[in-house]
Design a protein around this motif. Structure first.
Motif, short mmCIF file in Angstrom:
data_model
loop_
_atom_site.label_atom_id
_atom_site.label_comp_id
_atom_site.label_asym_id
_atom_site.label_seq_id
_atom_site.Cartn_x
_atom_site.Cartn_y
_atom_site.Cartn_z
N VAL A 16 0.85 -1.18 0.00
CA VAL A 16 0.00 0.00 0.00
C VAL A 16 0.89 1.24 0.00
O VAL A 16 1.87 1.29 0.74
CB VAL A 16 -0.89 -0.01 1.27
N PRO A 17 0.57 2.26 -0.82
CA PRO A 17 1.40 3.47 -0.83
C PRO A 17 1.40 4.14 0.52
O PRO A 17 0.41 4.09 1.27
CB PRO A 17 0.72 4.36 -1.89
N GLN A 37 -8.30 4.15 -0.28
CA GLN A 37 -7.12 3.27 -0.25
C GLN A 37 -6.82 2.76 -1.64
O GLN A 37 -7.74 2.38 -2.38
CB GLN A 37 -7.39 2.08 0.68
N THR A 38 -5.57 2.77 -2.02
CA THR A 38 -5.15 2.18 -3.28
C THR A 38 -4.10 1.11 -3.00
O THR A 38 -3.49 1.10 -1.94
CB THR A 38 -4.55 3.24 -4.23
N PHE A 39 -3.91 0.21 -3.97
CA PHE A 39 -2.93 -0.86 -3.82
C PHE A 39 -1.92 -0.78 -4.95
O PHE A 39 -2.29 -0.59 -6.11
CB PHE A 39 -3.63 -2.23 -3.85
N LYS A 40 -0.66 -0.91 -4.60
CA LYS A 40 0.39 -0.86 -5.61
C LYS A 40 0.69 -2.23 -6.20
O LYS A 40 1.33 -2.33 -7.24
CB LYS A 40 1.67 -0.28 -4.99
N GLY A 41 0.24 -3.27 -5.54
CA GLY A 41 0.52 -4.60 -6.07
C GLY A 41 -0.05 -5.67 -5.17
O GLY A 41 -0.32 -5.45 -3.99
N ASP A 89 1.50 -10.26 -8.76
CA ASP A 89 2.62 -9.43 -9.20
C ASP A 89 3.92 -9.76 -8.47
O ASP A 89 5.01 -9.62 -9.01
CB ASP A 89 2.31 -7.95 -8.96
N ASP A 303 5.74 2.97 2.02
CA ASP A 303 4.82 1.89 1.68
C ASP A 303 4.54 1.02 2.89
O ASP A 303 5.39 0.82 3.76
CB ASP A 303 5.41 1.03 0.57
N TRP A 305 3.26 -2.78 3.85
CA TRP A 305 3.14 -4.13 3.31
C TRP A 305 2.38 -5.02 4.29
O TRP A 305 2.76 -5.14 5.45
CB TRP A 305 4.52 -4.73 3.10
#
Length: 309
Positions: A16-17, A37-41, A89, A303, A305
């Motif tokens: 997560v950023p 909330q956004t997710f980077k991977g 990913d 980030d 995790w």
């Protein structure tokens, strides 16, 4: 984030950023079109593989083959097929403590097992990976040189001799493994965690870093030295994740009490704070003041995790 299934033996993880996130003080759920909330991977955590399976003193396996994912064979085929269809990913990759030898070299056969496993994950679509340690090599631990987090009721910890400012230590071992993977043609990992659940003593591979102030200082020393070693090996982009505790409230065990000003230990030891590239945790236990924790994480803008759920 969720457990994929006990029969498969894999768990989802996510990155997560960093940055502040709005929170509702009373815990109510609000429906909004605003992105909270956004997710980077998305990642996957294959369990440690058969050729590095922990064993008890009599040579018997610590876990059965369905729990500890084997690299090949009839039982493994459907599991690996499922992994290949998940479109993940990132792979979370286990470094067996058996890779390290007491003469401070790396066991070539065990290291090849690790390379084979990483190559298999790459063939299944893992474009990136993180490295995680469940335990230092047995010879680096006290009070007994075995691979378990606890032995005869005694919680194991890192021998202070292996947190030196000069000479060979646990950080050098991790750096050596990472460098060998790079030499074998693998890209450097996205991140490295020096210890899975550092407050927990398990029957399987483990190591405790939180029972005494000296153990907590040893953790900080290893992180700082590993950061220096990776930088010297042209791997400054590899983030160090800390503390990868079993629950959200446990982050303070290593990082110190959280507040709106951040975490106490990171503020007291700026070099330690600078060496940490991301905050990692599991969510088996979520008790505690989540709002306070979120405020402390937001100070650093790094980030986050979640490597097990």
């Amino acid at each position: 984030m969720w457990k994929i299934g006990a029969a498969i033996g894999m768990a989802a993880c996510a990155v997560v950023p960093g940055g502040a996130r709005p929170a509702l003080a009373d815990g109510t759920i609000a429906i909004s079109t605003t992105t909270l909330q956004t997710f980077k991977g998305w990642g996957i955590m294959p369990a440690p593989y058969d050729r590095q399976m922990p064993t008890f003193a009599d040579g018997s396996a610590a876990f059965d083959s369905l729990t500890w994912l084997p690299p090949n064979g009839t039982a493994a085929a459907p599991l690996h097929q499922a992994m290949g269809e998940l479109n993940f990913d990132i792979a979370r990759v286990y470094i067996s403590p058996t890779v390290g030898r007491s003469d401070h070299t790396l066991d070539a056969a065990r290291l090849q097992d690790l390379k084979d496993n990483l190559a298999l994950l790459r063939s299944q679509g893992a474009r990136q990976y993180i490295l995680c340690n469940w335990s230092p090599p047995a010879y680096m631990k006290l009070p007994d040189r075995v691979r378990y987090g606890a032995y005869q009721g005694r919680r194991q910890f890192l021998n202070p001799a292996f947190t030196p400012s000069t000479g060979y230590g646990y950080a050098d071992y991790i750096a050596d493994v990472t460098q060998e993977l790079k030499r074998a043609g693998f890209a450097p990992p996205l991140a490295i965690s020096i210890q899975n659940e550092p407050s927990v003593a398990q029957s399987y591979d483990g190591c405790v870093w939180t029972d005494t102030p000296e153990q907590k200082q040893a953790y900080r020393n290893v992180v700082k030295r590993l950061r220096a070693r990776l930088d010297a090996q042209n791997m400054a982009g590899v983030a160090l994740l800390a503390p990868e505790e079993e629950g959200l409230a446990s982050l303070g065990n290593i990082l110190g009490p959280p507040s709106g000003k951040g975490f106490a230990e990171l503020n007291h030891d700026p070099a330690f704070g600078a060496a940490i590239g991301g905050f990692s945790f599991h969510t088996y236990a979520t008790a505690g003041n989540i709002g306070e924790l979120t405020a402390a994480l937001a100070v650093y803008g790094r980030d986050r995790w979640m490597t097990e759920y």
